[in-house]
Design a protein around this motif. Structure first.
Motif, PDB file in Angstrom:
ATOM      1  N   GLU A  94      -1.700   6.901  -8.476  1.00  0.00           N
ATOM      2  CA  GLU A  94      -0.495   6.217  -8.923  1.00  0.00           C
ATOM      3  C   GLU A  94       0.679   7.191  -8.910  1.00  0.00           C
ATOM      4  OE1 GLU A  94      -0.191   3.130  -9.378  1.00  0.00           O
ATOM      5  OE2 GLU A  94      -2.251   2.404  -9.625  1.00  0.00           O
ATOM      6  N   ASP A 154      -1.046   7.773   0.043  1.00  0.00           N
ATOM      7  CA  ASP A 154      -1.032   6.310   0.097  1.00  0.00           C
ATOM      8  C   ASP A 154      -2.362   5.764  -0.412  1.00  0.00           C
ATOM      9  OD1 ASP A 154      -0.671   3.649   0.648  1.00  0.00           O
ATOM     10  OD2 ASP A 154      -0.327   3.899   2.801  1.00  0.00           O
ATOM     11  N   GLY A 155      -2.312   5.049  -1.534  1.00  0.00           N
ATOM     12  CA  GLY A 155      -3.514   4.442  -2.089  1.00  0.00           C
ATOM     13  C   GLY A 155      -4.423   5.402  -2.833  1.00  0.00           C
ATOM     14  N   ASN A 186       5.044  -4.848 -11.723  1.00  0.00           N
ATOM     15  CA  ASN A 186       4.613  -3.502 -11.355  1.00  0.00           C
ATOM     16  C   ASN A 186       5.594  -2.422 -11.795  1.00  0.00           C
ATOM     17  OD1 ASN A 186       2.768  -5.128  -9.633  1.00  0.00           O
ATOM     18  ND2 ASN A 186       2.218  -3.110  -8.857  1.00  0.00           N
ATOM     19  N   THR A 206      -1.717  10.205 -12.917  1.00  0.00           N
ATOM     20  CA  THR A 206      -0.499   9.595 -12.398  1.00  0.00           C
ATOM     21  C   THR A 206       0.532  10.697 -12.169  1.00  0.00           C
ATOM     22  OG1 THR A 206      -0.913   7.520 -13.566  1.00  0.00           O
ATOM     23  CG2 THR A 206       1.370   7.969 -12.901  1.00  0.00           C
ATOM     24  N   ASN A 261       0.757   1.656  -4.569  1.00  0.00           N
ATOM     25  CA  ASN A 261       0.497   2.678  -5.593  1.00  0.00           C
ATOM     26  C   ASN A 261       1.769   3.384  -6.063  1.00  0.00           C
ATOM     27  OD1 ASN A 261       0.615   3.965  -2.968  1.00  0.00           O
ATOM     28  ND2 ASN A 261      -0.129   5.837  -3.936  1.00  0.00           N
ATOM     29  N   TYR A 310       4.615   0.425  -0.871  1.00  0.00           N
ATOM     30  CA  TYR A 310       3.407   1.146  -1.278  1.00  0.00           C
ATOM     31  C   TYR A 310       2.871   0.561  -2.579  1.00  0.00           C
ATOM     32  CZ  TYR A 310       4.843   4.860   1.990  1.00  0.00           C
ATOM     33  OH  TYR A 310       5.207   5.580   3.112  1.00  0.00           O
ATOM     34  N   SER A 328      -4.512  13.909  -7.571  1.00  0.00           N
ATOM     35  CA  SER A 328      -5.344  12.859  -6.995  1.00  0.00           C
ATOM     36  C   SER A 328      -6.811  13.055  -7.367  1.00  0.00           C
ATOM     37  CB  SER A 328      -5.173  12.841  -5.474  1.00  0.00           C
ATOM     38  OG  SER A 328      -5.968  11.837  -4.888  1.00  0.00           O
TER      39      SER A 328
END
Length: 455
Positions: free
Chosen positions: A340, A336-337, A394, A290, A363, A361, A285
């Motif tokens: 990816e 969460d958010g 997506n 990703t 992401n 979700y 993160s």
């Protein structure tokens, strides 16, 4: 429809038109098992078995199923003998995607139209050997001919990425990036973990005598990969992803116990893995990477094969016994958010759960139909599931997941034709206009992976 003609896999004129719109788009491959040394050294292959069979456990498995002795698959037999053994049984591969990929490789890379069988084996061997001696069939030339724009290898954190450094100046026309894969760091219950810790100690500054030093050393390799252009992390979670809050003290106690060589309880193993999965997520993160989670592989299921040949020999299977929803709950909420996340599931019965989790979700993305599922049937079924429950726009796109360089183009072609077929049916049933469909297939085939991985 003829054998691998222009309408191969395409069921309607709409599908043909949609495929024409994406057929020549560059290949962006965010997950594969390329031998980067082979690419950087750019030495010619010797023969067609070396190209098609020497590294492909899909081929090995099917040859075993048709009774070919191991000597002519991975054993001491010469490459010509192995090729002849493959050709003898190859017609029996019909219906399996391996049949399609090999025939596509022969047609697209070598211009060979005839089916592979015992009668054509000699002619194909001779013609491909002639072509493989030319500069046009060296690894880097083949990558460019297949229009590969980006490929991301899969690399252990202890790798010093020497060939990636060389690739920056020695590989023209293809962007090569590493992917940080800390699987061995999580597998505290296996002998591979102890080897990993020792190797980590040898290549990093922090001492790994205690858990804090181990985490610092792991983070140092993460930074090293950042400096070498890495954009993603691969994590094989095994049959059951474990995510829940675990204190650093608890994980540190398990680490110390494992370092002493003491046996660990199932609860200790789960807690260690849960803590480290969250720690890895934090590193990813912060770096803007990703995170790719590969769920559901049962490794080395066929014991005799592993005993004789070791890992990656074709003895792995999938299982339905995976609690995807509870297993990922804490990890997905924790990030969460924030980054990816792409989830690959090996058993297709998990697609319904994965699609609804992904829908919840923004992401989280459904990864491509993976491993046993990357057939025309498997790809189209998954794409239709994602489109009907989540959003096809997506979907994560396609990855080759391949150890065989010449098959990258064939695997992406199969995906793109299957994508065109699935979306073409929506147009033909009056569900969306053609211009919308064309934008959608272009997005999933090319723009989406570049967007998802920040390429």
């Amino acid at each position: 429809m003829g054998f691998i003609d222009e309408e191969y896999l395409l069921d309607s004129e709409t599908a043909v038109d949609l495929y024409d719109a994406i057929a020549d788009l560059p290949v962006v491959d965010p997950h594969n098992h390329i031998d980067l040394r082979e690419v950087v050294d750019d030495e010619p292959w010797n023969d067609i078995w070396e190209v098609e069979g020497a590294t492909d456990h899909y081929v090995w498995q099917l040859m075993r199923k048709r009774g070919v002795p191991e000597e002519k698959i991975t054993g001491a037999a010469g490459n010509r003998e192995k090729w002849d053994a493959l050709a003898e049984v190859f017609p029996d591969f019909a219906g399996n995607p391996t049949y399609d990929w090999v025939q596509l490789d022969l047609k697209r890379r070598f211009g060979i139209e005839q089916p592979l069988n015992a009668d054509t084996a000699d002619e194909i061997w001779t013609e491909t050997k002639r072509q493989l001696a030319t500069d046009a069939m060296r690894p880097q030339s083949v990558l460019r001919e297949m229009n590969v724009e980006v490929l991301c290898s899969s690399d252990d954190p202890t790798s010093r990425l020497e060939y990636h450094e060389r690739a920056e100046t020695e590989v023209r026309g293809v962007e090569v990036r590493p992917t940080w894969r800390p699987d061995r760091a999580l597998k505290v219950e296996t002998p591979a973990w102890e080897s990993f810790v020792d190797e980590l100690d040898a290549v990093t500054e922090p001492a790994v005598d205690d858990f804090e030093g181990f985490l610092d050393a792991l983070a140092e390799t993460h930074d090293y990969f950042v400096d070498h252009g890495c954009v993603a992390c691969d994590i094989g979670t095994g049959t059951t992803p474990v995510s829940r809050p675990v204190s650093v003290e608890r994980a540190g106690d398990v680490y110390a116990k494992a370092r002493r060589g003491a046996s660990l309880s199932e609860a200790e193993v789960r807690d260690y893995k849960a803590f480290l999965l969250e720690f890895v997520g934090e590193l990813n993160s912060e770096a803007g990477w990703t995170t790719q989670l590969h769920v559901g592989a049962v490794r080395d299921y066929r014991e005799s094969l592993y005993d004789d040949l070791g890992k990656n020999a074709g003895g792995d299977v999938s299982t339905q016994d995976v609690d995807l929803v509870d297993g990922l709950d804490y990890f997905l909420d924790r990030f969460d958010g924030e980054m990816e996340i792409v989830v690959y599931t090996l058993d297709p019965t998990h697609y319904p759960s994965l699609a609804v989790v992904s829908r919840a979700y923004p992401n989280v993305s459904v990864g491509p139909a993976w491993w046993f599922n990357d057939s025309p049937m498997g790809i189209e079924t998954q794409l239709e599931r994602v489109a009907s429950v989540d959003l096809l726009a997506n979907h994560a796109g396609m990855v080759s997941d391949s150890r065989k360089l010449v098959s990258y183009g064939s695997r992406f072609e199969m995906f793109r034709r299957s994508l065109a077929n699935a979306v073409g049916r929506m147009v033909d049933r009056g569900r969306l206009p053609y211009d919308n469909a064309e934008r959608l297939v272009e997005h999933v085939a090319y723009d989406r992976p570049k967007e998802l991985y920040g390429l």
